[in-house]
Motif scaffolding. Structure first.
Motif, PDB file in Angstrom:
ATOM      1  N   PHE A 104       0.801  -1.223   0.000  1.00 41.69           N
ATOM      2  CA  PHE A 104       0.000   0.000   0.000  1.00 41.69           C
ATOM      3  C   PHE A 104       0.839   1.282   0.000  1.00 41.69           C
ATOM      4  N   HIS A 105       2.135   1.176   0.085  1.00 43.75           N
ATOM      5  CA  HIS A 105       2.961   2.375  -0.042  1.00 43.75           C
ATOM      6  C   HIS A 105       4.301   1.993  -0.660  1.00 43.75           C
ATOM      7  N   SER A 106       5.020   3.010  -1.077  1.00 42.22           N
ATOM      8  CA  SER A 106       6.217   2.792  -1.896  1.00 42.22           C
ATOM      9  C   SER A 106       7.305   2.016  -1.171  1.00 42.22           C
ATOM     10  N   LEU A 107       7.422   2.172   0.152  1.00 42.38           N
ATOM     11  CA  LEU A 107       8.470   1.464   0.876  1.00 42.38           C
ATOM     12  C   LEU A 107       8.257  -0.041   0.809  1.00 42.38           C
ATOM     13  N   GLU A 108       7.007  -0.480   1.032  1.00 38.19           N
ATOM     14  CA  GLU A 108       6.692  -1.908   0.924  1.00 38.19           C
ATOM     15  C   GLU A 108       6.882  -2.398  -0.497  1.00 38.19           C
ATOM     16  N   ASP A 109       6.272  -1.673  -1.435  1.00 37.05           N
ATOM     17  CA  ASP A 109       6.291  -2.133  -2.822  1.00 37.05           C
ATOM     18  C   ASP A 109       7.710  -2.212  -3.372  1.00 37.05           C
ATOM     19  N   ARG A 110       8.567  -1.303  -2.965  1.00 39.65           N
ATOM     20  CA  ARG A 110       9.950  -1.320  -3.434  1.00 39.65           C
ATOM     21  C   ARG A 110      10.662  -2.594  -2.978  1.00 39.65           C
ATOM     22  N   ILE A 111      10.433  -2.988  -1.720  1.00 44.05           N
ATOM     23  CA  ILE A 111      11.052  -4.211  -1.203  1.00 44.05           C
ATOM     24  C   ILE A 111      10.558  -5.432  -1.971  1.00 44.05           C
ATOM     25  N   VAL A 112       9.241  -5.497  -2.197  1.00 41.17           N
ATOM     26  CA  VAL A 112       8.655  -6.632  -2.914  1.00 41.17           C
ATOM     27  C   VAL A 112       9.175  -6.683  -4.349  1.00 41.17           C
ATOM     28  N   LYS A 113       9.153  -5.541  -5.014  1.00 37.73           N
ATOM     29  CA  LYS A 113       9.601  -5.465  -6.406  1.00 37.73           C
ATOM     30  C   LYS A 113      11.056  -5.894  -6.538  1.00 37.73           C
ATOM     31  N   GLN A 114      11.917  -5.353  -5.682  1.00 37.81           N
ATOM     32  CA  GLN A 114      13.338  -5.670  -5.776  1.00 37.81           C
ATOM     33  C   GLN A 114      13.608  -7.131  -5.430  1.00 37.81           C
ATOM     34  N   PHE A 115      12.858  -7.684  -4.470  1.00 35.36           N
ATOM     35  CA  PHE A 115      13.040  -9.099  -4.120  1.00 35.36           C
ATOM     36  C   PHE A 115      12.676  -9.989  -5.298  1.00 35.36           C
ATOM     37  N   MET A 116      11.530  -9.723  -5.894  1.00 35.16           N
ATOM     38  CA  MET A 116      11.093 -10.563  -7.015  1.00 35.16           C
ATOM     39  C   MET A 116      12.026 -10.414  -8.208  1.00 35.16           C
ATOM     40  N   GLN A 117      12.436  -9.196  -8.489  1.00 31.90           N
ATOM     41  CA  GLN A 117      13.344  -8.991  -9.614  1.00 31.90           C
ATOM     42  C   GLN A 117      14.690  -9.662  -9.375  1.00 31.90           C
ATOM     43  N   ALA A 118      15.189  -9.567  -8.137  1.00 32.52           N
ATOM     44  CA  ALA A 118      16.490 -10.156  -7.826  1.00 32.52           C
ATOM     45  C   ALA A 118      16.478 -11.671  -8.009  1.00 32.52           C
ATOM     46  N   HIS A 119      15.339 -12.309  -7.707  1.00 31.63           N
ATOM     47  CA  HIS A 119      15.261 -13.769  -7.813  1.00 31.63           C
ATOM     48  C   HIS A 119      14.700 -14.229  -9.151  1.00 31.63           C
ATOM     49  N   ALA A 120      14.404 -13.252 -10.016  1.00 26.05           N
ATOM     50  CA  ALA A 120      13.899 -13.614 -11.347  1.00 26.05           C
ATOM     51  C   ALA A 120      14.965 -13.484 -12.422  1.00 26.05           C
ATOM     52  N   LYS A 121      16.164 -13.097 -12.030  1.00 25.38           N
ATOM     53  CA  LYS A 121      17.231 -12.984 -13.024  1.00 25.38           C
ATOM     54  C   LYS A 121      18.422 -13.830 -12.590  1.00 25.38           C
ATOM     55  N   VAL A 122      19.223 -14.198 -13.552  1.00 25.22           N
ATOM     56  CA  VAL A 122      20.392 -15.036 -13.302  1.00 25.22           C
ATOM     57  C   VAL A 122      21.642 -14.238 -13.622  1.00 25.22           C
ATOM     58  N   GLU A 123      22.567 -14.211 -12.682  1.00 25.37           N
ATOM     59  CA  GLU A 123      23.837 -13.541 -12.899  1.00 25.37           C
ATOM     60  C   GLU A 123      24.861 -14.556 -13.421  1.00 25.37           C
ATOM     61  N   VAL A 124      25.340 -14.334 -14.634  1.00 28.61           N
ATOM     62  CA  VAL A 124      26.341 -15.215 -15.235  1.00 28.61           C
ATOM     63  C   VAL A 124      27.608 -14.403 -15.491  1.00 28.61           C
ATOM     64  N   PRO A 125      28.748 -14.827 -14.963  1.00 26.86           N
ATOM     65  CA  PRO A 125      29.992 -14.086 -15.203  1.00 26.86           C
ATOM     66  C   PRO A 125      30.236 -13.894 -16.693  1.00 26.86           C
ATOM     67  N   ARG A 126      30.616 -12.687 -17.059  1.00 26.26           N
ATOM     68  CA  ARG A 126      30.846 -12.361 -18.460  1.00 26.26           C
ATOM     69  C   ARG A 126      31.973 -13.217 -19.035  1.00 26.26           C
ATOM     70  N   GLY A 127      31.736 -13.723 -20.244  1.00 23.37           N
ATOM     71  CA  GLY A 127      32.770 -14.458 -20.947  1.00 23.37           C
ATOM     72  C   GLY A 127      32.756 -15.957 -20.740  1.00 23.37           C
ATOM     73  N   LEU A 128      31.891 -16.447 -19.842  1.00 21.63           N
ATOM     74  CA  LEU A 128      31.858 -17.899 -19.640  1.00 21.63           C
ATOM     75  C   LEU A 128      31.261 -18.573 -20.880  1.00 21.63           C
TER      76      LEU A 128
END
Length: 316
Positions: free
Chosen positions: A245-269
């Motif tokens: 219901f406010h930006s502080l909550e939504d920011r945490i939720v958004k960043q958590f979901m985004q962080a676990h929805a992407k894969v970090e692969v070292p460049r050049g592998l």
């Protein structure tokens, strides 16, 4: 006072969970477990129970004893009520045992509307603000002893209030006179005397009350801990829906979901596509209330629901 609570995004939240692949594919022998992290007044819990089969189980959490009292009146053997924060949900279920989790953040209408709870600047009552009235210090007790710098930090961080320093200074000055605010009206009047400009239609005390409520109840810490627990508890293919219901909550939720929805692969592998690691989550939807819901329930105006699904995993 006859107080009712209208759950926000009710149909959308229920659909988000029951349309998940695990619940859709369930059979009469498949054990189903769904968690409602915030019972409130039971709107989401009862709507979900109405869509779940007879062999399903549901766990609903709430820190508020008034909410627990309402929950215990529900006569449904599938439902387990727990007086605790959803941040502790991993203490009540095994890893990868849950088919869906709903978190409806913030506070319920009864909490705002009941003066003795101390959440609202529009109703005079003791400056309490605790969701769990059996534990912790009240907002008044904290304001009685907290350093000015800490008060300013809390109001600025959790209320995003640009007059945080001036408000904290005024509170401490009153405290030194033996007049520290002990009621909601006293604090609201003190803040109004400092905050001279505010967005149209917003009370000067809005951000300060939000900040103190969030701080007293450790809402953001609970949210961060609860999201981590949810990720561990969800089965592959299960869904997580979070209403904020406010930006502080939504920011945490958004960043958590985004962080676990992407894969970090070292460049050049030199990895082939089949060798790439999988992310933990797939983002499904971002949903806001319809114009009709906002007209019927103005408190829904700022709500955002984010839905993610735990990935099924690579085939063997």
């Amino acid at each position: 006072m006859n107080i009712t609570h209208r759950p926000v995004l009710l149909a959308e939240a229920v659909t988000a969970l029951v349309d998940g692949p695990l619940i859709q594919k369930q059979t009469s022998v498949t054990p189903l477990l769904v968690i409602d992290g915030t019972f409130g007044r039971g709107g989401h819990t009862q709507a979900l129970l109405g869509q779940l089969p007879t062999h399903a189980r549901m766990i609903s959490f709430d820190k508020d004893l008034d909410a627990i009292a309402v929950a215990k009146k529900i006569n449904d053997p599938r439902l387990t009520i727990i007086h605790d924060s959803f941040a502790q949900m991993d203490q009540y279920a095994r890893p990868e045992s849950v088919d869906g989790i709903l978190l409806d953040l913030g506070i319920s209408s009864p909490q705002v509307d009941e003066a003795h709870r101390g959440f609202s600047f529009r109703r005079n009552g003791p400056l309490d603000m605790r969701m769990d009235t059996e534990h912790g210090f009240t907002a008044a007790q904290w304001l009685e002893q907290a350093p000015q710098e800490e008060i300013a930090r809390v109001i600025k961080t959790y209320g995003e209030e640009r007059f945080a320093f001036q408000i904290a200074k005024a509170i401490v000055a009153k405290r030194e006179e033996g007049l520290a605010p002990k009621t909601t009206f006293e604090l609201a009047a003190l803040v109004a005397g400092v905050v001279r400009t505010r967005e149209a239609g917003q009370d000067p005390a809005t951000r300060t009350f939000q900040a103190l409520r969030i701080f007293i109840n450790r809402e953001l810490e609970d949210l961060e801990q609860g999201l981590k627990a949810a990720l561990q508890l969800l089965k592959p293919g299960a869904r997580l829906a979070v209403i904020s219901f406010h930006s502080l909550e939504d920011r945490i939720v958004k960043q958590f979901m985004q962080a676990h929805a992407k894969v970090e692969v070292p460049r050049g592998l030199p990895l082939r596509e089949i060798d790439l690691p999988q992310s933990a989550l797939e983002i499904i939807a971002r949903v806001k209330p319809s114009e009709q819901e906002v007209q019927e329930n103005p408190r829904a105006r700022s709500a955002i629901m984010r839905v993610a699904q735990k990935r099924m995993g690579l085939p063997a």
